[in-house]
Scaffold this motif. Structure first.
Motif, PDB file in Angstrom:
ATOM      1  N   THR A 247       0.598  -1.406  -0.040  1.00 49.46           N
ATOM      2  CA  THR A 247       0.017  -0.084  -0.008  1.00 49.46           C
ATOM      3  C   THR A 247       0.882   1.327   0.157  1.00 49.46           C
ATOM      4  O   THR A 247       1.940   1.026  -0.217  1.00 49.46           O
ATOM      5  CB  THR A 247      -0.917  -0.006   1.175  1.00 49.46           C
ATOM      6  N   HIS A 248       0.393   2.419   0.462  1.00 44.84           N
ATOM      7  CA  HIS A 248       0.918   3.720   0.017  1.00 44.84           C
ATOM      8  C   HIS A 248       1.314   4.198   1.440  1.00 44.84           C
ATOM      9  O   HIS A 248       2.464   5.266   1.438  1.00 44.84           O
ATOM     10  CB  HIS A 248      -0.286   4.784  -0.560  1.00 44.84           C
ATOM     11  N   THR A 322       2.437  10.526   2.117  1.00 42.93           N
ATOM     12  CA  THR A 322       2.692   9.165   1.644  1.00 42.93           C
ATOM     13  C   THR A 322       3.747   9.016   1.067  1.00 42.93           C
ATOM     14  O   THR A 322       4.207   7.986   0.341  1.00 42.93           O
ATOM     15  CB  THR A 322       1.475   8.878   0.592  1.00 42.93           C
ATOM     16  N   GLY A 323       4.918  10.047   1.306  1.00 43.19           N
ATOM     17  CA  GLY A 323       6.082   9.833   0.764  1.00 43.19           C
ATOM     18  C   GLY A 323       6.677  10.994  -0.225  1.00 43.19           C
ATOM     19  O   GLY A 323       5.667  11.679  -0.677  1.00 43.19           O
ATOM     20  N   CYS A 336       7.941   5.347  -3.203  1.00 48.29           N
ATOM     21  CA  CYS A 336       7.978   3.941  -2.632  1.00 48.29           C
ATOM     22  C   CYS A 336       6.698   3.465  -2.366  1.00 48.29           C
ATOM     23  O   CYS A 336       5.610   4.232  -2.098  1.00 48.29           O
ATOM     24  CB  CYS A 336       8.596   4.192  -1.335  1.00 48.29           C
ATOM     25  N   ALA A 337       6.659   2.177  -2.092  1.00 51.72           N
ATOM     26  CA  ALA A 337       5.381   1.456  -1.619  1.00 51.72           C
ATOM     27  C   ALA A 337       5.721   0.993  -0.185  1.00 51.72           C
ATOM     28  O   ALA A 337       7.236   0.971   0.250  1.00 51.72           O
ATOM     29  CB  ALA A 337       4.997   0.393  -2.343  1.00 51.72           C
ATOM     30  N   VAL A 338       4.743   0.482   0.571  1.00 47.90           N
ATOM     31  CA  VAL A 338       5.123   0.124   1.847  1.00 47.90           C
ATOM     32  C   VAL A 338       4.228  -1.373   2.099  1.00 47.90           C
ATOM     33  O   VAL A 338       3.293  -1.554   1.298  1.00 47.90           O
ATOM     34  CB  VAL A 338       4.635   0.755   3.095  1.00 47.90           C
ATOM     35  N   SER A 353       9.550  -1.415   3.578  1.00 49.10           N
ATOM     36  CA  SER A 353       9.385  -0.385   2.622  1.00 49.10           C
ATOM     37  C   SER A 353       9.929  -1.015   1.154  1.00 49.10           C
ATOM     38  O   SER A 353      10.927  -1.786   1.324  1.00 49.10           O
ATOM     39  CB  SER A 353      10.115   0.696   2.888  1.00 49.10           C
ATOM     40  N   ALA A 354       9.362  -0.892   0.073  1.00 52.92           N
ATOM     41  CA  ALA A 354       9.821  -1.183  -1.107  1.00 52.92           C
ATOM     42  C   ALA A 354       9.915   0.165  -2.149  1.00 52.92           C
ATOM     43  O   ALA A 354       8.840   0.411  -2.353  1.00 52.92           O
ATOM     44  CB  ALA A 354       8.716  -2.256  -1.840  1.00 52.92           C
TER      45      ALA A 354
END
Length: 356
Positions: A247-248, A322-323, A336-338, A353-354
């Motif tokens: 997700t975000h 959200t980043g 990034c995504a989490v 984190s991705a």
């Protein structure tokens, strides 16, 4: 936004986040653009979670209400057709939550505040491989909806790139509004898969998860950002605990401006904001930043819409809750995504984190 239809909670959290931001800015005197200060006015239209309503409401907002820009729609099924209308009418649109590539593709007036599914699919495939040691995967998705269909395909492609052709041992479909998944889930249970990936919306996940368990599924289930609604645990309860989704942002354990947003929202509306709320906050702020970056509004709607579109495309290192975001020429942010774990308390906890 979808205030009625299948995803009313998505519309609610979008509106709540937007209203909170508007009140904050207007309460402080307004938005300064060049040497003038303006009060913000937001018009909310219900797309009823339907594609045809999304195009009709977009057209109404552009031609009748003469809005400067549009935030939304949220789901790809509505954002893709609405994006076509906005682009054809040269009106900037930012979808906070639509992750399907088609939303912004070849549409210079259309932007988004979230990552894309060609990125999210491989994130999920890599995660289930590393975390669960999965060598075989099953997928269950709605073939009639742009978002799950696209994401299911990206996941399959990424998983088979890691594990070889045929490693997705069950690739099962259903159609929107279906409530009985027993035939598909029986195949999945018997397929020998190590993990089930289901990129469905929060109103469908509980049905899928509960039926899978009843049919004897005991292995991990992985979801995607459409799981991230505050409503998921109300509907799913214990059945969803211990599962993961990409997700975000993760509300549990957030810091800084993100935590400040969560606390304010929670105090005002009585629940922890979901990813849609956070992305809507970021999308509106991106729009306001672009408006300020024009250096001034001319009062000529066509000129001002064009100027906003040009400034949105130039945004770099925007500090979102959200980043961080930098836009590509195609209107998509690099971010990034989490991966979130649903804890035993039912909270969405940051797991890892991705990044691109």
């Amino acid at each position: 936004i979808p205030l009625t239809g299948d995803l009313p909670k998505v519309g609610e959290s979008s509106k709540f986040a937007a209203e909170m931001l508007k009140d904050e800015i207007n309460g402080a005197g307004g938005l300064k653009i060049g040497d003038k200060t303006y009060k913000l006015e937001f018009i909310y239209e219900d797309n009823e979670t339907k594609a045809e309503s999304a195009t009709a409401t977009a057209l109404k907002l552009i031609t009748q209400n003469q809005v400067l820009a549009i935030i939304g729609p949220q789901s790809s099924k509505q954002a893709i057709p609405a994006g076509e209308v906005c682009n054809a009418n040269k009106t900037p649109m930012i979808s906070p939550w639509s992750t399907n590539p088609q939303t912004t593709l070849d549409r210079p007036y259309v932007f988004r505040a979230c990552f894309l599914d060609p990125f999210q699919g491989p994130v999920a495939a890599k995660f289930v491989t590393e975390e669960f040691g999965a060598k075989k995967a099953a997928v269950l998705y709605d073939i009639a909806s742009d978002y799950p269909k696209g994401l299911a395909e990206y996941f399959k492609e990424a998983f088979e790139k890691i594990h070889g052709p045929g490693s997705v041992v069950a690739f099962e479909t259903f159609t929107t509004k279906d409530k009985d998944f027993s035939a598909q889930l029986t195949k999945i249970v018997n397929s020998g898969a190590d993990v089930l990936f289901t990129p469905q919306y929060y109103d469908e996940v509980p049905l899928i998860v509960k039926q899978a368990k009843e049919l004897g599924w005991k292995k991990p289930i992985m979801g995607s950002d459409s799981w991230g609604s505050a409503e998921l645990m109300t509907l799913c309860g214990d059945a969803c605990k211990g599962y993961y989704f990409s997700t975000h942002y993760a509300a549990a354990g957030a810091k800084g401006a993100t935590k400040e947003f969560i606390d304010k929202y929670n105090a005002k509306y009585g629940y922890v904001p979901d990813d849609v709320a956070a992305l809507t906050w970021d999308a509106v702020r991106l729009l306001l930043q672009a408006m300020q970056n024009t250096g001034g509004m001319t009062g000529n709607l066509d000129k001002d819409r064009d100027a906003i579109k040009d400034q949105l495309a130039k945004i770099k290192d925007f500090d979102g809750i959200t980043g961080k975001m930098t836009f590509t020429p195609g209107g998509d942010p690099i971010k990034c995504a989490v991966v979130v774990k649903i804890s035993d308390q039912g909270a969405f906890e940051f797991f890892k984190s991705a990044c691109p």
